[in-house]
Design an enzyme around this catalytic site. Sequence first.
Site, PDB file in Angstrom:
ATOM      1  N   HIS A 158       0.825  -1.210   0.000  1.00 18.41           N
ATOM      2  CA  HIS A 158       0.000   0.000   0.000  1.00 18.41           C
ATOM      3  C   HIS A 158       0.858   1.257   0.000  1.00 18.41           C
ATOM      4  O   HIS A 158       2.019   1.249   0.407  1.00 18.41           O
ATOM      5  CB  HIS A 158      -0.933   0.018   1.213  1.00 18.41           C
ATOM      6  CG  HIS A 158      -0.219   0.102   2.528  1.00 18.41           C
ATOM      7  ND1 HIS A 158       0.492  -0.954   3.070  1.00 18.41           N
ATOM      8  CD2 HIS A 158      -0.101   1.120   3.427  1.00 18.41           C
ATOM      9  CE1 HIS A 158       1.008  -0.596   4.230  1.00 18.41           C
ATOM     10  NE2 HIS A 158       0.680   0.673   4.470  1.00 18.41           N
ATOM     11  N   ASP A 183       0.401   4.986   1.791  1.00 19.32           N
ATOM     12  CA  ASP A 183      -0.381   5.426   2.942  1.00 19.32           C
ATOM     13  C   ASP A 183      -1.484   6.416   2.563  1.00 19.32           C
ATOM     14  O   ASP A 183      -1.265   7.363   1.808  1.00 19.32           O
ATOM     15  CB  ASP A 183       0.529   6.094   3.982  1.00 19.32           C
ATOM     16  CG  ASP A 183       1.326   5.086   4.796  1.00 19.32           C
ATOM     17  OD1 ASP A 183       0.898   3.913   4.885  1.00 19.32           O
ATOM     18  OD2 ASP A 183       2.383   5.456   5.336  1.00 19.32           O
ATOM     19  N   HIS A 207       4.654   0.167   0.352  1.00 22.58           N
ATOM     20  CA  HIS A 207       5.421  -0.601   1.327  1.00 22.58           C
ATOM     21  C   HIS A 207       4.570  -1.723   1.920  1.00 22.58           C
ATOM     22  O   HIS A 207       3.342  -1.732   1.782  1.00 22.58           O
ATOM     23  CB  HIS A 207       5.999   0.284   2.433  1.00 22.58           C
ATOM     24  CG  HIS A 207       4.984   1.095   3.185  1.00 22.58           C
ATOM     25  ND1 HIS A 207       4.443   2.261   2.696  1.00 22.58           N
ATOM     26  CD2 HIS A 207       4.431   0.907   4.406  1.00 22.58           C
ATOM     27  CE1 HIS A 207       3.590   2.766   3.578  1.00 22.58           C
ATOM     28  NE2 HIS A 207       3.563   1.953   4.611  1.00 22.58           N
ATOM     29  N   ARG A 226       5.001   6.471  13.868  1.00 21.06           N
ATOM     30  CA  ARG A 226       4.970   7.093  12.546  1.00 21.06           C
ATOM     31  C   ARG A 226       4.484   8.532  12.629  1.00 21.06           C
ATOM     32  O   ARG A 226       3.482   8.816  13.274  1.00 21.06           O
ATOM     33  CB  ARG A 226       4.052   6.324  11.598  1.00 21.06           C
ATOM     34  CG  ARG A 226       4.154   6.772  10.137  1.00 21.06           C
ATOM     35  CD  ARG A 226       3.152   6.044   9.271  1.00 21.06           C
ATOM     36  NE  ARG A 226       1.833   6.651   9.311  1.00 21.06           N
ATOM     37  CZ  ARG A 226       0.731   6.103   8.801  1.00 21.06           C
ATOM     38  NH1 ARG A 226       0.799   4.905   8.245  1.00 21.06           N
ATOM     39  NH2 ARG A 226      -0.427   6.728   8.868  1.00 21.06           N
TER      40      ARG A 226
END
Length: 306
Positions: free
Chosen positions: A96, A98, A254, A269
């Site tokens: 995907h 993000d 990723h 994150r």
Amino acid sequence: MSSTLRVTRLGANIGARVEGVRLSDNLSDTTVAAVNAALLEHKVLFFRGQHDLDDDGQAAFASRLGVLTASHPTVTSRGTRVLPIDSRYDKANSWHTDVTFVDRIPKASLLRAITLPSYGGTTTWASTQAAYDQLPAPLKALTENLWAVHTNAYDYIRYDGDDVGRSDEEREYRQEFESETFETEHPVVRIHPETGRRVLLLGHFVRRFVGLGGFESATLLNLLQERVTRLENTVRWSWEPGDVALWDNRATQHYAVADYDDQHRRLSRITLAGDIPVDIHGRRSRVIIGDASRYSPVVEPVALAG
């Protein structure tokens, strides 16, 4: 480039290790510009040994590269600025980019290792720029005129609605993730706002392609995703304590590899705001459902000093 900052390429198409810089320091504008330039070239950067970096320091460094978003458009119960990537709630073990279900796709994300399993738990990134460049001419012509519907209300990990065997934490996370619906039409080929290169915009939030049925969409998505995730277009990182990864979310996908059994894995994150994708004809992505303005401003890229 900064005299102390060293960039070592890890693969022909993606990935570099950056040394000679402590992200917790008050870095010069020249060094920050050099990091951004390396990011644009290599798509994902890895920094070892950043042991003195905490959430505040991570946010401070990220803010030198852009404007911070909220932690997530819907998942805010675990923090409004930093999103814990915590295996107790979810494992993003599918390819995907993000937050593509909103119109303002993030520029980049900065991920810092907190708790690591004793084995497994690597993360792999793929270059969507290299994937586009390698397409044969007929597929380039197809993708350049193709649009896709991305949404968070579509279970990209083949979730069938059956909660049997799921923990309370996993069920609560899923409910929060889908607490507000977002749906956006994006071009399959977008122009990268800083490099001007053409990149593929796909991944597991794609529900269907505009004008195609379910079977056709699934078949075509699988074909294009296989192009993105060819091994020569990827780099795989084995995390160590103190590691930080920075990736260009506009030119990568990723995959967090869930090969560590029931061990706990947690990373922090922080995400940087981006722009609204534009296709090769100058058409911008279109919102179908949802208002992402509380999550992130729309930020057009500006040149960093250097």
